[in-house]
Design an enzyme around this catalytic site. Structure first.
Site, PDB file in Angstrom:
ATOM      1  N   GLU A   1      -5.653  -3.748  -2.022  1.00 35.71           N
ATOM      2  CA  GLU A   1      -6.172  -4.951  -1.361  1.00 35.71           C
ATOM      3  C   GLU A   1      -7.186  -5.703  -2.205  1.00 35.71           C
ATOM      4  OE1 GLU A   1      -4.989  -2.058   1.939  1.00 35.71           O
ATOM      5  OE2 GLU A   1      -5.856  -1.951  -0.059  1.00 35.71           O
TER       6      GLU A   1
ATOM      7  N   THR B   1       0.850  -1.194   0.000  1.00 36.17           N
ATOM      8  CA  THR B   1       0.000   0.000   0.000  1.00 36.17           C
ATOM      9  C   THR B   1       0.883   1.240   0.000  1.00 36.17           C
ATOM     10  OG1 THR B   1      -0.080   0.065   2.413  1.00 36.17           O
ATOM     11  CG2 THR B   1      -1.780  -1.222   1.287  1.00 36.17           C
TER      12      THR B   1
ATOM     13  N   LYS C   1     -16.761  16.723   8.997  1.00 35.08           N
ATOM     14  CA  LYS C   1     -17.868  16.607   9.956  1.00 35.08           C
ATOM     15  C   LYS C   1     -18.172  17.996  10.511  1.00 35.08           C
ATOM     16  CE  LYS C   1     -16.482  11.899  11.172  1.00 35.08           C
ATOM     17  NZ  LYS C   1     -15.294  11.844  10.324  1.00 35.08           N
TER      18      LYS C   1
ATOM     19  N   TRP D   1     -22.326  15.280   7.795  1.00 37.28           N
ATOM     20  CA  TRP D   1     -21.192  14.947   6.948  1.00 37.28           C
ATOM     21  C   TRP D   1     -21.241  15.780   5.673  1.00 37.28           C
ATOM     22  CZ3 TRP D   1     -21.184   8.849   7.048  1.00 37.28           C
ATOM     23  CH2 TRP D   1     -20.705   8.422   8.297  1.00 37.28           C
TER      24      TRP D   1
END
Length: 562
Positions: A351, A206, A459, A464
């Site tokens: 992944e 990653t 936030k 959101w």
């Protein structure tokens, strides 16, 4: 007259009835063997990385590639590389790197592609963590390898991916070998070994935006299944009639599987080497008749700007997949409407090998107005066979597929990681599902749209705000080249949106004008509180804007009225 004799009745089976079909392991070498046998003359064209060779493109065929990959596998065997041991690469997209893709994995060793854009300390960490036994590298990266070689404890030899004429006169790199000499010295013919399809085939790490990078270990089976699925018409639609140029690097999640799916399909394959600027890419697209490509938005911005600024057009380029980060709607519209290029929105992650979804229209969408169709294409798309997904709330309860409710996106499937290499991070699954770290909606037709990364959601006052939507609106302004939106501290609302903007060359736009551009496009509480104009945005090793660096840089930014 003789009586007909009947076989006695068989007892009913007491267990599951097993199929009686041949078994052939799904191995990476089988893809190359198939390509060399059934598409032997299909071309692989590469722009060399050696400066004195770049005037002439390297050309050979699938059959040539298979022969050399087998010699490479033999050379690895002669050098004592055992099955399961890791072999690292620091290389651009080119024919020798492709030979490593098949020769290393086909030999039973594990191909470990390393991103050279990472910090040298990170690269050395990755090499040691993977315990790479050999490290192959392009001439471009000679200074980088000279710097990290003393810190690579497990590497027994370093191999420069060139010929004898391009070997350095002197180098501090210990046990430095020449790639072409290595192949020439391989003894005898080499047959591909029979491998367990569940054996490890390749390893990618990653990007490591937080903490050390983690390794994802792909199997032969998962890679072949991913190649099958990605070539389907609803996904990348790779065919033998195509000429494919992967702009996405082969060190970035195995170039999204294109080195496998392209050979599986028999298409012509074109590699750009290190020259990824707009002018170089356009010349290669036109010279080789490229029909399909793939890359991140930042690359396409450079290519599209070059084409438009010079009054050019594409003669054969008709289809591209854009992933890595969301494709700005303005870029999608320009490619489709002005340049005649179909845009396939893709989504996935390291992944996931990496493909999870691709965009496209259903039959029922054909009669819809242009803007409604574009709204579908701007989503990350529909799950491809082999990937299941769901969205959940903070407590893990599944949320409805209504296209409006946003939740944490979870996935599962045969090419999705169950754990990290070396069990880094422990148990990474959530009730058998992999948590992607993305926030998303899914509509009734199964089209998924990423609304933000979990860590990037702003936030504000208990609500959101999706930064991606605000970035897309900003980039629709004709004077905006790039935009990034982050949350900064606010004494009342906890966080409020701050917009970072790069203007287009020769164009101007001010704070008030740009904020006015948002009016009527988003709810009032979504409106950015401020705009900062910058010369450039920080871009990471995989071409994504590094919002963590922006948050650090603007942590103390004072918003108007505070």
């Amino acid at each position: 007259m003789e009586q007909t004799r009947h076989a006695p009745p068989m007892d009913p089976p007491t267990g599951p009835l097993m199929g009686q079909m041949m078994h052939q392991a799904l191995t990476i070498s089988s893809i190359l063997q198939f390509a060399a046998r059934h598409y032997a003359a299909s071309e692989i064209v590469s722009r060399p990385v050696e400066p004195d060779l770049q005037r002439e493109l390297h050309r050979y065929t699938y059959r040539d590639c298979e022969r050399r990959a087998r010699r490479l596998a033999r050379a690895l065997h002669d050098r004592g590389v055992a099955m399961g041991e890791r072999v690292g690469t620091l290389a651009w997209n080119g024919y020798r790197h492709l030979e490593l893709y098949y020769g290393v994995s086909g030999s039973g060793a594990v191909l470990h592609t390393i991103n050279p854009r990472l910090h040298p300390e990170q690269i050395a960490y990755i090499v040691n963590h993977a315990q790479d036994q050999l490290l192959f590298f392009d001439l471009t990266f000679l200074p980088l390898v000279e710097a990290i070689a003393p810190h690579c404890a497990t590497v027994r030899a370093f191999v420069l991916m060139s010929d004898r004429a391009h070997m350095p006169d002197g180098s501090a790199i210990p046990n430095l070998l020449c790639y072409e000499d290595l192949l020439a010295g391989a003894t005898g013919d080499h047959d591909w070994p029979a491998l367990d399809e569940n054996a490890a085939a390749s390893l990618c790490y990653t990007s490591g935006t937080t903490g050390n990078p983690k390794g994802v270990l792909y199997s032969h089976r998962s890679t072949v299944l991913h190649a099958y699925a990605s070539a389907l018409p609803n996904v990348l639609n790779v065919a033998a009639a195509d000429t494919v140029l992967p702009v996405v690097p082969m060190f970035h999640v195995n170039a999204w599987g294109l080195p496998y799916s392209t050979l599986l399909s028999g298409a012509k394959l074109v590699f750009p080497g290190a020259a990824l600027d707009g002018q170089s890419l356009y010349a290669l697209f036109e010279a080789e008749g490229v029909t399909f490509s793939a890359g991140v938005p930042t690359v396409w911005l450079g290519l599209v700007n070059y084409v438009l600024e010079n009054g050019l057009a594409f003669s054969t380029f008709r289809r591209t997949v854009i992933g890595g980060s969301a494709c700005p709607p303005a870029l999608m519209d320009t490619l489709i409407d002005r340049l005649g290029v179909q845009v396939i929105h893709g989504w996935g992650m390291t992944e996931m090998s990496p493909l999870g979804t691709t965009g496209g229209l259903l039959a029922k969408h054909r009669a819809q107005p242009r803007e409604e169709q574009r709204a579908i294409l701007r989503k990350q798309g529909h799950a491809i066979y082999g990937v299941d997904m769901k969205i959940v709330d903070d407590a893990g309860a599944e949320l409805p597929w209504d296209g409006a409710t946003s939740g944490h996106l979870l996935v599962k499937g045969p090419w999705i990681a169950a754990r990290y290499f070396g069990d880094e991070g422990g148990d990474i699954l959530q009730d058998g599902w992999f948590p992607t770290g993305d926030m998303a909606t899914i509509d009734a037709d199964g089209f998924m749209q990423v609304t933000d990364r979990s860590k990037d959601v702003i936030k504000s006052g208990g609500e959101w705000i999706g930064s991606i939507d605000l970035e897309n609106i900003a980039m629709a302004h004709p004077a905006v080249l790039q935009a990034a939106c982050i949350g900064v501290a606010h004494p009342k609302w906890d966080e409020r949106p701050l917009l970072l903007v790069v203007r287009r060359p020769g164009m101007d736009v001010g704070r008030d004008e740009l904020l006015g551009f948002f009016v009527g496009k988003v709810a009032r509480f979504w409106m950015p509180d401020d705009v900062v104009f910058v010369e450039a945005l920080p871009v990471g090793a995989t071409g994504k804007v590094q919002k963590n660096r922006l948050r650090d840089a603007y942590r103390e930014h004072r918003l108007p009225g505070t």
